[in-house]
Design an enzyme around this catalytic site. Sequence first.
Site, short mmCIF file in Angstrom:
data_model
loop_
_atom_site.label_atom_id
_atom_site.label_comp_id
_atom_site.label_asym_id
_atom_site.label_seq_id
_atom_site.Cartn_x
_atom_site.Cartn_y
_atom_site.Cartn_z
N MET A 1 0.59 -1.11 -0.34
CA MET A 1 -0.20 -0.14 0.17
C MET A 1 0.93 1.23 -0.10
O MET A 1 1.31 1.72 0.98
CB MET A 1 -0.94 0.11 1.25
CG MET A 1 -1.82 1.19 1.29
SD MET A 1 -2.65 1.31 2.82
CE MET A 1 -2.83 -0.25 3.40
N PRO A 2 1.18 1.82 -0.96
CA PRO A 2 1.78 3.12 -1.04
C PRO A 2 1.21 4.19 -0.47
O PRO A 2 0.03 4.50 -0.48
CB PRO A 2 2.00 3.33 -2.64
CG PRO A 2 1.59 2.33 -3.48
CD PRO A 2 0.68 1.54 -2.64
N LEU A 3 2.07 4.86 0.41
CA LEU A 3 1.79 6.14 1.13
C LEU A 3 2.63 7.18 0.66
O LEU A 3 3.81 7.25 0.83
CB LEU A 3 1.59 6.07 2.65
CG LEU A 3 1.27 7.12 3.52
CD1 LEU A 3 -0.02 7.63 3.21
CD2 LEU A 3 1.72 6.77 4.98
N ARG A 40 -2.32 5.83 -1.20
CA ARG A 40 -3.03 6.98 -0.31
C ARG A 40 -1.94 7.90 -0.37
O ARG A 40 -0.75 8.08 -0.33
CB ARG A 40 -2.74 6.17 1.45
CG ARG A 40 -3.15 5.13 1.62
CD ARG A 40 -4.69 4.96 1.52
NE ARG A 40 -5.27 3.72 2.25
CZ ARG A 40 -5.86 2.76 1.68
NH1 ARG A 40 -5.85 2.93 0.31
NH2 ARG A 40 -6.23 1.51 2.16
#
Length: 67
Positions: A1-3, A40
């Site tokens: 999940m990239p933030l 995100r």
Amino acid sequence: MPLVQISIAEGRSQDDLRSLMGEVHEAVVRAIGAPEASVRVLVTEVPPTQWLSGGQTLAEKAAAAKA
């Protein structure tokens, strides 16, 4: 999940901030093939009195530019 976390000086419109978030979101999806739902983007607005650059706050720089 990239933030992706972005710190930016206060003063931009909500439309501009929404555009920024959307563009960054799309760039992450394109660049690494991340599923859209997993990306995100967090934007933190910082008051100009709390952002120092070159020994002066952004507020001080703005005041000096007006003088």
